[in-house]
Enzyme design. Structure first.
Site, short mmCIF file in Angstrom:
data_model
loop_
_atom_site.label_atom_id
_atom_site.label_comp_id
_atom_site.label_asym_id
_atom_site.label_seq_id
_atom_site.Cartn_x
_atom_site.Cartn_y
_atom_site.Cartn_z
N PHE A 142 -2.84 35.13 0.51
CA PHE A 142 -1.57 34.92 -0.18
C PHE A 142 -0.84 36.25 -0.25
O PHE A 142 -1.47 37.32 -0.28
CB PHE A 142 -1.80 34.37 -1.59
N LYS A 163 -2.26 16.34 -5.87
CA LYS A 163 -2.51 17.26 -4.76
C LYS A 163 -1.39 17.28 -3.73
O LYS A 163 -1.10 18.31 -3.12
CB LYS A 163 -3.82 16.86 -4.07
N ALA A 208 -15.04 13.29 -2.18
CA ALA A 208 -16.32 13.98 -2.29
C ALA A 208 -16.83 14.05 -3.73
O ALA A 208 -18.01 14.30 -3.94
CB ALA A 208 -16.22 15.38 -1.71
N LYS A 234 -8.72 24.79 2.32
CA LYS A 234 -9.82 24.50 3.25
C LYS A 234 -9.31 23.85 4.53
O LYS A 234 -9.70 24.23 5.64
CB LYS A 234 -10.84 23.61 2.54
N THR A 290 -6.23 23.94 5.72
CA THR A 290 -5.37 24.91 6.42
C THR A 290 -6.20 25.89 7.23
O THR A 290 -5.88 26.20 8.38
CB THR A 290 -4.50 25.66 5.39
N TRP A 339 -1.62 30.46 7.13
CA TRP A 339 -0.39 29.78 6.70
C TRP A 339 0.81 30.41 7.38
O TRP A 339 1.69 29.71 7.88
CB TRP A 339 -0.23 29.87 5.17
N PHE A 375 -13.82 19.10 -1.26
CA PHE A 375 -14.05 19.90 -2.46
C PHE A 375 -14.98 21.08 -2.18
O PHE A 375 -15.01 21.61 -1.07
CB PHE A 375 -14.55 19.03 -3.61
N ARG A 428 -10.69 14.39 7.63
CA ARG A 428 -10.48 13.13 6.92
C ARG A 428 -9.01 12.74 6.91
O ARG A 428 -8.12 13.58 7.04
CB ARG A 428 -10.96 13.24 5.48
#
Length: 556
Positions: free
Chosen positions: A380, A103, A271, A69, A71, A408, A299, A92
């Protein structure tokens, strides 16, 4: 394949004064913290006439496969900048708990990162430390008041304010403090929350300015007296000192993406426990300085987006003009029941099954909040042509646009089609009137039920006796008009993390509630969600190191 850190080192960052100049921020309002990050004096920007449009980035329910999210948020902002738009990000700050836990970092990935990533993921400008110190000052004053004759009549068994620290440490969830005899305090049971779950964090992130912060901090409930009266921070005469510690932490932080787009990174409530959004001050500052602001909520949309709309937007008079819903094909297959180690293999049946999770979120955004939505698929290399075809056909069948975001590998260039769609959507005249999940003037119980049934899809909400008792008490004491903040697992629409996808025929159990009077919402605890996470068997900290010349490695 290069790591995120290796990619970040390819770029020569602009000095932060130059980044601020892109937003026409006067130099005297920029307080540099080194070369590449700064605090911004937001107070002097309140009278700016600009009021940009807000794009909210949210996601499907998270999985071990990752959704990306942040990224995508960064890549979208860079793509909008490449299209010539005056754009900024509002994100954030990362918590050290996840950085050293499961994470890892939270600054994006690949060529869609905010920088300097090491600084942002570690101490940054010290905001989390200031919040931790302010929180623990209150805790120290509570126990000192009891030690010094207890003039307020605080019942040690009914203190609800907990200490905090910005680290995952399950050993501190429940403990007995004040041992060692009378000179060392009064023994009592207590515990720690992670800083991201603290009420001070939520309070700072929802405050409009220092004056509002003082009002909010002063009304934080710390416990009850022996005869049941509420005791607040104002009663401890601690409000001024607490807010003095938070003076600089109130100022939003300015950094940049690898593409040079300005990024405000400020505040970091979780969250699944708190409301999961960056600060109101940072978002409002960005909107005063930019035509388009890309922000995100933590999230899945059942947690972050719901709280963004029902809490942050309700309390700050803002509303997104468009929502970008992020998913990956890998994550959708995970919701279809595929193990993490098998996600790189084509599996159309699992993908088809997992698409229910995506559809559920799209339905909420459209039909509960009445907002425009577009799906962004974070790509991906393992995604196959047949999987992409199936995904496109499904999105067409539910009449939602979908775009592949190769951010990415390509940064903003990988999200240009998505950016074009967002630009067109923001400029169109068919804007709907957004709505909240529930009105202000219904009971706390009905608000919780509305979220559980409308957003989660629950058949029933079961309220424990403690929750029923505390809801009545909260309403009797004047908190009936507060919005609700449901603390539950992020992995499922239900309160059971094992019920993935789009579960049916389930109940939500509310085991208790807490009035967060400073933040201005009611926390309702569902399932077994913890306010102090623990470290995994192999913490991310094991991969982090520093060389003799000071270069940090292993952050991701």
């Amino acid at each position: 394949m290069p790591t995120d850190q290796e990619i970040a080192k390819e770029f020569n960052l602009r000095r932060i004064e130059d980044v601020a100049a892109k937003l026409d921020i006067p130099p005297d309002l920029v307080e540099p913290y080194g070369r590449y990050k700064a605090k911004i004096d937001y107070i002097q920007l309140e009278n700016r006439g600009k009021n940009g449009q807000l794009v909210l980035v949210t996601a499907i329910n998270p999985t071990p496969a990752g959704e990306g999210k942040t990224t995508v948020s960064i890549g979208l902002a860079d793509a909008l900048a490449l299209r010539g738009k005056n754009v900024s990000l509002a994100l954030r700050e990362p918590s050290l708990g996840p950085v050293f836990g499961v994470k890892g970092g939270a600054t994006g990935g690949g060529y869609s990162q905010v920088a300097p990533m090491e600084d942002i993921n570690l101490h940054f400008t010290g905001d989390f430390h200031a919040i931790t110190a302010a929180n623990n000052l209150i805790a120290a004053i509570i126990d000192n008041s009891i030690q010094q004759g207890n003039p307020l009549g605080l019942d040690p068994r009914r203190i609800t304010f907990r200490r905090c620290m910005d680290m995952n440490d399950r050993q501190l969830r429940f403990l007995v403090s004040g041992l060692g005899g009378k000179p060392n305090g009064n023994p009592r049971e207590e515990g720690f929350d992670i800083t991201s779950a603290s009420e001070i964090m939520a309070t700072l992130c929802l405050a409009l300015n220092l004056s509002d912060l003082k009002k909010r901090v002063g009304r934080i409930i710390v416990g009850r007296t022996f005869d049941g009266r509420l005791v607040k921070v104002d009663d401890l005469k601690a409000t001024g000192a607490v807010c003095a510690l938070l003076k600089d932490a109130m100022k939003p932080n300015l950094v940049q993406t690898l593409g040079g787009t300005p990024a405000f990174i400020h505040g970091g409530p979780f969250a699944n426990i708190a409301h999961g959004c960056n600060s109101v001050i940072a978002t409002r500052t960005a909107l005063k300085l930019s035509d388009i602001v890309v922000t995100e909520a933590g999230f899945g949309a059942d947690l972050g987006a719901e709280k963004f709309i029902d809490i942050k937007c309700r309390l700050s008079s803002m509303m997104p003009s468009m929502v970008v819903l992020v998913a990956t094909i890998r994550a959708l297959k995970s919701h279809g029941g595929v193990r993490k180690e098998d996600l790189s293999r084509e599996n159309l049946d699992a993908l088809r099954k997992g698409l229910g999770n995506l559809e559920h979120h799209v339905d909420n955004i459209r039909n509960v909040w009445h907002l425009k939505v577009v799906v962004a698929i974070n790509m991906f290399s393992s995604d196959t042509k047949e999987e992409i075809r199936l995904l496109r056909e499904f999105c067409s069948s539910i009449n939602v646009s979908v775009f592949l975001a190769d951010v990415w590998a390509k940064g903003g260039k990988g999200a240009l089609e998505l950016a074009d769609y967002v630009i067109e959507g923001l400029s169109s005249s068919d804007m709907t009137i957004a709505s909240y999940t529930y009105p202000d003037n219904i009971s706390i119980k009905d608000k919780i039920t509305a979220v559980a049934e409308k957003i989660y899809g629950a058949d029933e909400v079961v309220f424990g006796q403690n929750a029923l008792r505390d809801m009545k008490k909260a309403e009797d004491e004047g908190y009936a008009d507060y919005p609700v903040c449901i603390a539950k697992t992020q992995y499922s629409f239900s309160d059971d993390p094992k019920k993935i996808g789009s579960p049916k025929d389930f109940k939500i159990t509310i085991r208790g509630i807490k009035v967060s009077a400073g933040a201005g919402f009611i926390v309702a605890y569902a399932g077994d969600v913890m306010t102090m996470p623990g470290l995994p068997k192999v913490p991310a900290a094991e991969n982090i190191d520093i060389s003799d010349d000071g270069e940090i490695t292993g952050l991701f």
